[in-house]
Design an enzyme around this catalytic site. Sequence first.
Site, short mmCIF file in Angstrom:
data_model
loop_
_atom_site.label_atom_id
_atom_site.label_comp_id
_atom_site.label_asym_id
_atom_site.label_seq_id
_atom_site.Cartn_x
_atom_site.Cartn_y
_atom_site.Cartn_z
N ARG B 15 -4.85 -4.76 -7.23
CA ARG B 15 -4.53 -5.64 -6.09
C ARG B 15 -3.10 -5.39 -5.60
O ARG B 15 -2.89 -4.73 -4.58
CB ARG B 15 -4.70 -7.12 -6.51
N ASP B 16 -2.11 -5.85 -6.34
CA ASP B 16 -0.73 -5.70 -5.87
C ASP B 16 -0.37 -4.24 -5.70
O ASP B 16 0.41 -3.87 -4.82
CB ASP B 16 0.21 -6.36 -6.89
N CYS B 240 4.66 4.85 -4.02
CA CYS B 240 4.84 6.17 -4.63
C CYS B 240 6.30 6.34 -5.00
O CYS B 240 7.18 6.10 -4.17
CB CYS B 240 4.41 7.24 -3.64
#
Lengths: 301, 301
Positions: B15-16, B240
């Site tokens: 989710r997060d 990222c």
Amino acid sequence: MMLPKSVRMVEVGPRDGLQNEAQPVPAAVKIALIDALADAGLAVVESGSFVSPKWVPQMADTAMVLAGIQRRPGVSYPVLVPNIKGLEEAFKSGVEEVAIFAAASESFAQRNTNCSIDESFARFAPVAERALAAGLRVRGYISCVVACPYEGPVAPADVAMVADRLAALGCYEVSLGDTIGVGTPAQVLAMLDAVAPLVPVDRLAVHFHDTYGQALANILASLERGVAVVDSSVAGLGGCPYAKGATGNVASEDVLYLLNGLGISTGVDIDRLAAAGDRISAHLGRPSGSRVARALASKRH
Amino acid sequence: MMLPKSVRMVEVGPRDGLQNEAQPVPAAVKIALIDALADAGLAVVESGSFVSPKWVPQMADTAMVLAGIQRRPGVSYPVLVPNIKGLEEAFKSGVEEVAIFAAASESFAQRNTNCSIDESFARFAPVAERALAAGLRVRGYISCVVACPYEGPVAPADVAMVADRLAALGCYEVSLGDTIGVGTPAQVLAMLDAVAPLVPVDRLAVHFHDTYGQALANILASLERGVAVVDSSVAGLGGCPYAKGATGNVASEDVLYLLNGLGISTGVDIDRLAAAGDRISAHLGRPSGSRVARALASKRH
């Protein structure tokens, strides 16, 4: 938290860092890096090593580098010396501090220095003696203080014994290195608790690699134990964090950010430090290994 | 070190994490990820959110994901719900736990949820009430517990007040999030010390982002203060580590390595966890954000 009020950061990027980078770096780039690091406020910048260029070609230009840097008053530029020959070269270059290095693991000593731990001390004793007699300061490194890549876990008592022997040789400080970066705070504290009764904590430094991301947690635990000297490498030099098998040193910027946040004084300016790291990373053609440097850079854009 | 004997890891990657990745991930990939995380031993795997797909398109398939996963006994699969409409969708999907979220900073509440902190509580109160009445568990999140991207440092007392209000709504646990990852242990401990008198530490979780590389040091400090629930994201999903402006969650693999090293039990298998992280990283076409995962992968080659 009980923490030291100030910490001395020992910058190892130009030596321990660059020596482990795949590409060679010209002397002029090393000189600019070392000067930038001293300008950033670092009081100790490890600047090279006088080892055989057959073994460590990256450091073959150490005499040229030492001749080119602008030596700031109050800044120490130690070099590694493995033997009397290296020490004599260090004398010629006018260094004020040298470092000698031992391993806490027999297998590592054999593979890395081609002799036993006892033999390495037999080799270092006259080096330390002559360096001290000439008025130089001598620092001692211990590798594999948590684990050895060949033997696995290393007993804290083995580390303590090697630390004691380095101190007995006259090392003003012993730097304890988790060379393969596998330790977590529990192992680090067990090791420190074994060493500190033999070599007082105010003569100990810690030296972590961030292979498993544990370096700052280990540094925090070490600070809580009273350690006030921390080795680190600008931009995490010494192993690209994106490369296979990389075992980069903890990045100086990340250590400094931690220390600043804890209100611990270092005398080092984070923007200048990060700028020095960004320049060498650009030269190497790769992103900085420091998360702080990457975060600061992304804020600027 | 005084440390908890066991820690509950709350996995927030699906989710997060995925909600903050640039590329959308198909439901089938999410389902495989969630199942793999539960298989690795995680007892809480946050699995989606019922928010408007206009705002968070990455989570538009949450109902499909919840219909596809194999619900393991003893594993909780919470979803975020911002309002009654979201809660009703959660009911339809048969969830047993929902999460509500508030900010400790007014500016962040305004920009992120388009209302004041007070208004957000007016909105959440009936959500929590209906969820509890239906027998669901309700978890509360607080963002910006150290600093706000718009206001700078956030006062610990402000965090404590919001935590107290979430607990008063019936949240069994309040997760304290350093959303922009700028905190160091000193700020984190000051915040915990303000919160704990109002919401006991056994109802607190910590949620760190590794933007400045401080997450594990902050987790160590939190553990020493008695916190025994830690949020994390497999492979550091949620930004990222190589991208500009990335603010990735701390990687679950790195947290687990720390906890394993400290002898703290979690019930999670690090090889299975890392395998799940490697698979989703491969799907996203980027290296894992976990240093542990990269180190383990390099050892295998």
